[in-house]
Design an enzyme around this catalytic site. Sequence first.
Site: not given
Lengths: 540, 180
Positions: A352, A354, A356, A376, A420, A477
């Site tokens: 995943a 984007a 980048g 993505d 991620d 995150c």
Amino acid sequence: MKKEEQKAKQTAKVKDKGQNDLKMKNQIASKNLKGKSKNVQGVKRKKEEVEEEEEENSDESEDESDMEEDDSDVSDDSDVSDSGEVTGYTDHNKDWLKPAKSGEADSDNDDSEDDIPDDFSDDELSDDDSDEDDENSDEDDEDLLPVEKKAKKLEKKQARDKKLAEKELMTNITQTEKYTLPSGQEVEQETNQPPDITLVQNRIKEVMGVLADFKEKRTEGRSRQEYIGQLRKDLCTYYSYNDFLMEKLMQIFPLEIHEFLEANEVQRPVTIRTNTLKTRRRDLAQALINRGVNLDPIGKWSKVGLVVYDSQVPLGATPEYLAGHYMLQGGSSFLPVMALAPQENERILDMASAPGGKTTYIAALMKNTGTIFANDANKDRAKAIVGNIHRMGITNTVISNYDGRIYPTIMKGFDRVLLDAPCSGTGVIAKDVEVKINKDEKDIQRCSHLQRELILAAIDSCDAKSSTGAYIVYSTCSILVEENEAVINYALKKRNVKLVPTGLDFGREGFVKHASDPYMCASKREYYNPGFKGFLPSSG
Amino acid sequence: MRPLTEEETKIFFEKLSKYIGENIKLLLDRPDGTYCFRLHKDRVFYVREEIMKLAGNIARKNLISMGTCFGKFTGSQKFKLHITALDFIAPYAKYKVWVKPSAEQQFVYGHNVMKSGLGRITENTPQYQGVIVYSMNDLPLGFGVAAKTTQECRRADPMAIVSFHQSDIGEYIRSEEKLV
């Protein structure tokens, strides 16, 4: 302090003179005198305040002494009327002095009755007292100089003021000491009104204080749950979170909740990453400083990061940026890539990717060798990868647009996989405050479910027999256990993988109790910038 | 994804040679591996052979990009060079134009290069020759077409255009979604 005292004495002297006048002159003169004595009071008050601050610690002992002085004061007051008679005024003086005197005496009486002197009456009272005291001491000890008499009077006044001030202070203390939770009625009343922020803030502080020393400070009959419930409600109001998220956060940070919420209100520093394919950090820093950017290396742990304090030019539009010399990227997003530690000539999958940022970092670490597959699920976001990859001069990357969950059916045999994962973003509330309100139980479950599918896909895409790697890095995150430890735990059960250390020497240990696997402590909770966690399970 | 046809190769190479002349063969014969040009959705990608083969795994509609995109064929079968090719064109460029720092911004925002902003120009640049535009500290900013020969530039008035704008690195921001 001494100066002020002197000043007080000086003014007192003036008053003394006035007194003499009083004996001889008419009422107007006595009014003047009152004005002057007020001045004295003012000066003394100031001094008193200073003393109070210094002597706050020895409250109790002074309180006692004050009480004694209080008694003496009372006796003085009683003297007033007596000495009023015995003052030694001449008879005709007494006659014309009487009207003024009686008025003052009235106020004096009022004072002693109410015991709450407002400034005005207090002044008159003290004025009066000083007169009488003066006369008394004259009788008692006629050897004393007028200055000494004044000093005595001053001391008395000071004592009285102090006593009053202390009373005030004590009432304040008792208010704060006996903090009680608002009752049900009060709460109900409050819900009908717009929230009073200062009140809520105060209550947060108090309840935190109580919870920190619950045994001592609690009110009898109120449970810890009640306190915590109140705290949660207040924190929700004050920081505008929804109740669900706040509960989750309080579970994760039972002690540091306040710090965490405050940290979320603060903007993260802007950080950039040097593109080592095109330039060196020192050259880039020099070029940017020449453009009026104030920056510093990000820390010892990274050789490519720079933190920007302020800038006179937009950092996303300098010629250096357009030429691909650096990337605007949060410091925390370096870490998954550092944990992945890609080697040259490997085949890497970024599931995943984007926009980048991490992909370009991987490519830079690999020096444009090997192959990177950047995937993505969102086609529009995938376009951002294209822009960044070309700008940074990266040539070894293939960009695809698949749902990550079916990636193993497309391609397998990657040496390393970086996942991620898409998440609720509860670790980057500073970046997007919407998260505070619009995430509920369902969203978290949805995220968690997707993450579980993705991590299995990531493990399946990885080549377990890779000679150089076979590592998978999972990062989010989010700071919620459901999206991190729980997902890892799931993967550990479903696939033949184990956790290995990330090789990053900061961050906190993952929450071990959620895992059946003792290696869970190898996972990292990273609160460096946004809440972020990296895990490094190795397959096979 | 397929190799270019004879016709396409001719058009493409013609365009490329305007900027780098015979240096095209340096792009194809590289010591660090075999590189090739591939056409995908009208775009021409310059990519290492192993990567190209691996990318074959990705379905046509899911493949967005691979290696470096050089440009695209327009509907009328002309080739348009993209700014993404700059990294490979700039080192081999035969004719260059340097712009002063004051004119840097102007060019990066998509404007032509004026005489007033001209810092240096390669000797003997013919008219309508493809040129690479550099900043004074040798940062490639984009490419254009010389509007005047070097000689003519010497005595042109300050507002005269010396190089027509074709593509610049500002497009990475201005038209991110149109890059590929």
